[in-house]
Design a protein around this motif. Structure first.
Motif, PDB file in Angstrom:
ATOM      1  N   THR A  92       0.838  -1.195   0.000  1.00  0.00           N
ATOM      2  CA  THR A  92       0.000   0.000   0.000  1.00  0.00           C
ATOM      3  C   THR A  92       0.874   1.247   0.000  1.00  0.00           C
ATOM      4  OG1 THR A  92      -1.737  -1.180   1.194  1.00  0.00           O
ATOM      5  CG2 THR A  92      -1.841   1.212   1.223  1.00  0.00           C
ATOM      6  N   LEU A  93       1.919   1.261   0.835  1.00  0.00           N
ATOM      7  CA  LEU A  93       2.830   2.403   0.868  1.00  0.00           C
ATOM      8  C   LEU A  93       3.540   2.570  -0.469  1.00  0.00           C
ATOM      9  CD1 LEU A  93       4.414   2.098   4.420  1.00  0.00           C
ATOM     10  CD2 LEU A  93       2.812   3.842   3.615  1.00  0.00           C
ATOM     11  N   TRP A  94       3.954   1.467  -1.063  1.00  0.00           N
ATOM     12  CA  TRP A  94       4.641   1.529  -2.343  1.00  0.00           C
ATOM     13  C   TRP A  94       3.726   2.120  -3.417  1.00  0.00           C
ATOM     14  CZ3 TRP A  94       3.787  -1.144  -7.012  1.00  0.00           C
ATOM     15  CH2 TRP A  94       4.796  -1.013  -7.960  1.00  0.00           C
ATOM     16  N   LYS A  95       2.441   1.710  -3.410  1.00  0.00           N
ATOM     17  CA  LYS A  95       1.481   2.243  -4.367  1.00  0.00           C
ATOM     18  C   LYS A  95       1.258   3.739  -4.142  1.00  0.00           C
ATOM     19  CE  LYS A  95      -1.031  -2.071  -5.077  1.00  0.00           C
ATOM     20  NZ  LYS A  95      -2.282  -2.787  -4.800  1.00  0.00           N
ATOM     21  N   MET A  96       1.182   4.116  -2.852  1.00  0.00           N
ATOM     22  CA  MET A  96       0.984   5.538  -2.528  1.00  0.00           C
ATOM     23  C   MET A  96       2.194   6.354  -2.988  1.00  0.00           C
ATOM     24  SD  MET A  96      -0.822   5.210   1.218  1.00  0.00           S
ATOM     25  CE  MET A  96      -0.816   6.968   1.527  1.00  0.00           C
ATOM     26  N   ASP A  97       3.400   5.855  -2.780  1.00  0.00           N
ATOM     27  CA  ASP A  97       4.617   6.552  -3.237  1.00  0.00           C
ATOM     28  C   ASP A  97       4.619   6.643  -4.744  1.00  0.00           C
ATOM     29  OD1 ASP A  97       5.621   6.956  -0.721  1.00  0.00           O
ATOM     30  OD2 ASP A  97       6.963   5.214  -0.756  1.00  0.00           O
ATOM     31  N   LEU A  98       4.209   5.570  -5.396  1.00  0.00           N
ATOM     32  CA  LEU A  98       4.183   5.538  -6.862  1.00  0.00           C
ATOM     33  C   LEU A  98       3.189   6.570  -7.382  1.00  0.00           C
ATOM     34  CD1 LEU A  98       5.332   4.019  -9.303  1.00  0.00           C
ATOM     35  CD2 LEU A  98       3.380   2.482  -9.140  1.00  0.00           C
ATOM     36  N   LEU A  99       2.026   6.647  -6.760  1.00  0.00           N
ATOM     37  CA  LEU A  99       1.010   7.604  -7.191  1.00  0.00           C
ATOM     38  C   LEU A  99       1.423   9.040  -6.896  1.00  0.00           C
ATOM     39  CD1 LEU A  99      -2.277   5.783  -6.143  1.00  0.00           C
ATOM     40  CD2 LEU A  99      -1.448   6.139  -8.449  1.00  0.00           C
ATOM     41  N   SER A 100       2.099   9.247  -5.781  1.00  0.00           N
ATOM     42  CA  SER A 100       2.485  10.611  -5.423  1.00  0.00           C
ATOM     43  C   SER A 100       3.628  11.125  -6.305  1.00  0.00           C
ATOM     44  CB  SER A 100       2.881  10.681  -3.945  1.00  0.00           C
ATOM     45  OG  SER A 100       4.060   9.923  -3.719  1.00  0.00           O
ATOM     46  N   SER A 101       4.368  10.213  -6.918  1.00  0.00           N
ATOM     47  CA  SER A 101       5.465  10.660  -7.764  1.00  0.00           C
ATOM     48  C   SER A 101       4.971  11.175  -9.115  1.00  0.00           C
ATOM     49  CB  SER A 101       6.468   9.515  -7.975  1.00  0.00           C
ATOM     50  OG  SER A 101       5.862   8.464  -8.691  1.00  0.00           O
ATOM     51  N   TYR A 102       3.723  10.902  -9.451  1.00  0.00           N
ATOM     52  CA  TYR A 102       3.175  11.416 -10.717  1.00  0.00           C
ATOM     53  C   TYR A 102       2.720  12.794 -10.540  1.00  0.00           C
ATOM     54  CZ  TYR A 102       3.464   6.853 -12.882  1.00  0.00           C
ATOM     55  OH  TYR A 102       3.902   5.681 -13.412  1.00  0.00           O
TER      56      TYR A 102
END
Length: 102
Positions: A92-102
């Motif tokens: 979940t954290l990895w997905k959130m980091d991935l989404l926030s980098s866009y």
């Protein structure tokens, strides 16, 4: 004639009731027979245990081993659940980091 018809109906009802009662009594008798057999086996087992102390000791050791094994399996299961929750949180954290980098 009119009076004999209700009596026949009562007789038929009485016969059916007696048949039902017989069927119910047979079922109860079968259950009692099963319970009697179980009680006899329990009594037999108690006699065997009382006359053979090694058997009772073996049963205790077996029960202790079972409880120990059960406890270990429960611990392992809790570890697996904890790892699974940690993995989900990490994803979940990895997905959130991935989404926030866009």
């Amino acid at each position: 004639m009119a009076e004999s018809e209700p009596q026949e109906g009562n007789y038929d009802n009485m016969v059916k009731m007696v048949e039902d009662l017989n069927r119910d009594l047979e079922k109860l008798l079968e259950e009692m027979e099963k319970l009697t057999v179980q009680a006899i086996w329990m009594a037999y087992d108690m006699v065997v245990i009382h006359t053979n102390p090694d058997l009772a000791n073996s049963m205790r050791r077996l029960e202790d081993a079972f409880l120990s094994c059960k406890e270990e399996v429960e611990k392992k299961w809790q570890d697996v659940l904890s790892e699974s929750k940690a993995m989900e949180a990490s994803q979940t954290l990895w997905k959130m980091d991935l989404l926030s980098s866009y």
